[in-house]
Structure formats: C-alpha cells, structure tokens
Design a protein around this motif. Structure first.
Motif, mmCIF file in Angstrom:
data_model
loop_
_atom_site.group_PDB
_atom_site.id
_atom_site.type_symbol
_atom_site.label_atom_id
_atom_site.label_comp_id
_atom_site.label_asym_id
_atom_site.label_seq_id
_atom_site.Cartn_x
_atom_site.Cartn_y
_atom_site.Cartn_z
ATOM 1 N N LEU A 1 -9.659 -14.918 -49.970
ATOM 2 C CA LEU A 1 -10.479 -14.708 -51.161
ATOM 3 C C LEU A 1 -10.416 -15.909 -52.098
ATOM 4 N N LEU B 1 -10.308 -10.250 -55.431
ATOM 5 C CA LEU B 1 -9.018 -10.921 -55.541
ATOM 6 C C LEU B 1 -8.138 -10.222 -56.566
ATOM 7 N N ILE C 1 -5.554 -12.472 -49.739
ATOM 8 C CA ILE C 1 -5.486 -13.217 -51.009
ATOM 9 C C ILE C 1 -5.862 -14.680 -50.775
#
Length: 186
Positions: free
Chosen positions: A99, A151, A96
């Motif tokens: 990204l 994402l 996360i």
C-alpha cells in the motif's frame, strides 16, 4: 546492536521503522488537511510541496528499508506465537509495504499528470514520465485516496496486534521494535 540478529531488531531497523511510521502518519494528516485548502489559503501551494517532497523521501526510505530487510537477519518469531499469528503478521506487513508503494506511485502520477516534474525540497526536480495516461490525475487521485485509507486500516490492525502482544500476551513483540534486546528470550 546496530544490525538485526535472530532474536532482535537492531537500531537501524528500529530507526527506519519509527521514522517511516512518523512520516506515514504525518503525510496522511497533511493530505487530509490540504485537500480542504482553497486557492486563497497561504498554504495552498506550500502544503502540496511538502506533501510531495516528504512522500518522495518516504519512498526512498521505504526502498532503503526493504533493502535493509533483505540484507539483514530477520528475528525469529517468538515461540509463543502460533503459526497463524506469524502468517497474519507477515501478511499485514506485506500489505502495508504494498500500500505504501502504491500510494507513492499514485502520488507521483497525480503530481506529474500535467507533464511537469516534482520539485523535491526545492533541491532538484524529479521529472515526469514522457507519456501520460488518459484522466491520469483523477484515476491516480482515486487510487491514492483509497490506498491511503486502506493503509490507515492496516496500520490500525498493526497497532492492535502490537497492543495485543503487549497487554494480553505479555510477550516481547513490542519491545523488539522499541530497542535491541540482548538477553535470550525465546
């Protein structure tokens, strides 16, 4: 209560998490909406301005969040979590963050492909790089879109994991990111 401890996130980490989450979801929705705007739309120039400004605010917030994460104690995994669950959780969080940074860097490259800087909330301008990449806007745009959808997939996995912990495992994983917990719960 403001700082993390070995059992719980503090208010600062919690606030940074939820502010980031709101910005990520809001920027994704804004990005989806604005790609369909035409030249005659009243929002044709305004929406990208807000998208860029909020994206740069998210970049600053993400860097602050990473610094806070590095400086603070990280709550220990709950005893009920397996080693595999802990590894998957760390991997999802890392992906996360990567990204998000990739999206923000590619967004910067899209926005500065013509050599002009980015007006941030009309307060100051972030300059463009002194060099350009061939087909910068198109290449960065493809990367930006792919990373944004990736994402959202990772955010979905993150959410499913939190819901699993809340409703199936019935542990305190979700509660730890909603409010600091005082009692010992290991």
């Amino acid at each position: 209560m403001w700082h993390n401890n070995d059992q719980s996130y503090g208010w600062i980490a919690i606030g940074l998490h939820w502010l980031s989450a709101g910005l990520v979801l809001g920027l994704f929705a804004l990005g989806l909406w604005m790609v369909d705007l035409n030249y005659y739309s009243n929002w044709y120039k305004t929406a990208p301005h807000w998208h860029k400004s909020l994206g740069l605010a998210l970049l600053l917030l993400t860097l602050l969040r990473l610094l806070w994460r590095w400086l603070q104690t990280k709550p220990a995994p709950l005893a009920a979590h397996s080693a595999l669950e802990a590894r998957i959780g760390r991997l999802v969080h890392s992906v996360i963050y990567l990204l998000m940074l990739l999206i923000m860097c590619s967004g910067y490259l899209i926005s500065t492909a013509d050599g002009r800087g980015i007006a941030v909330f009309n307060l100051f301008e972030l300059p463009a790089l002194p060099w350009q990449i061939p087909n910068q806007e198109d290449r960065a745009g493809e990367l930006h879109a792919l990373a944004a959808w990736s994402l959202m997939l990772m955010v979905g996995l993150h959410l499913l994991g939190a819901l699993k912990h809340q409703f199936i495992d019935r542990d305190l994983t979700l509660k730890r990111i909603l409010t600091p917990i005082k009692e010992n719960y290991r």
